[in-house]
Scaffold this motif. Sequence first.
Motif, PDB file in Angstrom:
ATOM      1  N   LEU A 131      48.786  38.648 -21.768  1.00  0.00           N
ATOM      2  CA  LEU A 131      48.282  39.619 -22.754  1.00  0.00           C
ATOM      3  C   LEU A 131      47.035  40.352 -22.544  1.00  0.00           C
ATOM      4  O   LEU A 131      46.962  41.406 -23.471  1.00  0.00           O
ATOM      5  N   HIS A 132      46.446  40.044 -21.436  1.00  0.00           N
ATOM      6  CA  HIS A 132      45.365  40.766 -21.348  1.00  0.00           C
ATOM      7  C   HIS A 132      45.092  41.378 -19.660  1.00  0.00           C
ATOM      8  O   HIS A 132      44.335  42.303 -19.540  1.00  0.00           O
ATOM      9  N   GLU A 133      45.981  41.419 -19.259  1.00  0.00           N
ATOM     10  CA  GLU A 133      46.070  41.564 -17.660  1.00  0.00           C
ATOM     11  C   GLU A 133      46.988  42.570 -17.486  1.00  0.00           C
ATOM     12  O   GLU A 133      48.226  42.582 -18.091  1.00  0.00           O
ATOM     13  N   LYS A 188      51.619  28.354 -21.664  1.00  0.00           N
ATOM     14  CA  LYS A 188      50.641  28.985 -22.518  1.00  0.00           C
ATOM     15  C   LYS A 188      49.502  29.954 -21.786  1.00  0.00           C
ATOM     16  O   LYS A 188      49.114  31.075 -22.170  1.00  0.00           O
ATOM     17  N   GLY A 189      48.871  29.237 -20.650  1.00  0.00           N
ATOM     18  CA  GLY A 189      47.850  29.807 -20.094  1.00  0.00           C
ATOM     19  C   GLY A 189      48.481  31.184 -19.479  1.00  0.00           C
ATOM     20  O   GLY A 189      47.599  32.264 -19.408  1.00  0.00           O
ATOM     21  N   SER A 190      49.442  31.020 -18.630  1.00  0.00           N
ATOM     22  CA  SER A 190      50.094  32.356 -18.085  1.00  0.00           C
ATOM     23  C   SER A 190      50.284  33.251 -19.074  1.00  0.00           C
ATOM     24  O   SER A 190      49.976  34.348 -18.701  1.00  0.00           O
ATOM     25  N   ALA A 191      50.819  32.848 -20.308  1.00  0.00           N
ATOM     26  CA  ALA A 191      51.117  33.845 -21.473  1.00  0.00           C
ATOM     27  C   ALA A 191      49.774  34.598 -21.874  1.00  0.00           C
ATOM     28  O   ALA A 191      49.708  35.732 -22.089  1.00  0.00           O
ATOM     29  N   GLU A 192      48.686  33.644 -22.052  1.00  0.00           N
ATOM     30  CA  GLU A 192      47.382  34.170 -22.359  1.00  0.00           C
ATOM     31  C   GLU A 192      47.092  35.439 -21.407  1.00  0.00           C
ATOM     32  O   GLU A 192      46.590  36.461 -21.722  1.00  0.00           O
ATOM     33  N   LEU A 193      47.098  35.082 -20.090  1.00  0.00           N
ATOM     34  CA  LEU A 193      46.532  35.771 -19.087  1.00  0.00           C
ATOM     35  C   LEU A 193      47.330  37.352 -19.056  1.00  0.00           C
ATOM     36  O   LEU A 193      46.873  38.410 -19.107  1.00  0.00           O
ATOM     37  N   GLN A 237      51.534  23.883 -21.326  1.00  0.00           N
ATOM     38  CA  GLN A 237      50.175  24.464 -21.149  1.00  0.00           C
ATOM     39  C   GLN A 237      50.192  25.397 -20.106  1.00  0.00           C
ATOM     40  O   GLN A 237      49.483  26.312 -20.326  1.00  0.00           O
TER      41      GLN A 237
END
Length: 111
Positions: free
Chosen positions: A58-60, A51-56, A48
């Motif tokens: 993708l947009h950062e 996952k949160g780091s990867a999501e960031l 988790q």
Amino acid sequence: MTDAKTMSAFMAAAGCSPAFFYEIVGSMTPVLTDAGFDEATARQIVAQAMKGSAELLLHETRPTNDLIADVAAPNGPTDRGVGVLRSRDLADVMASALRESAKEDVEQPKN
């Protein structure tokens, strides 16, 4: 854009990095199981967080060092942990692994 020059690096990053992430998860979960979490929960905690780091990511667009600074207070636990990774040259280890994987794409062994 991917071309003949960048294809092997792209294939290594896209195709091999999941195994590299699994290796990282496999290295981190024992710390949690040693602390008392069961294996499934330990794995979920690390996954988790990844996952949160990867999501960031993708947009950062800021550099990763800036993202680390966002979560690593000077001399705090994250900063100390990142210091261990840097002192043991994680950047070199990961770059070497990716380069080796890219080489594999170019130099297929002959049977």
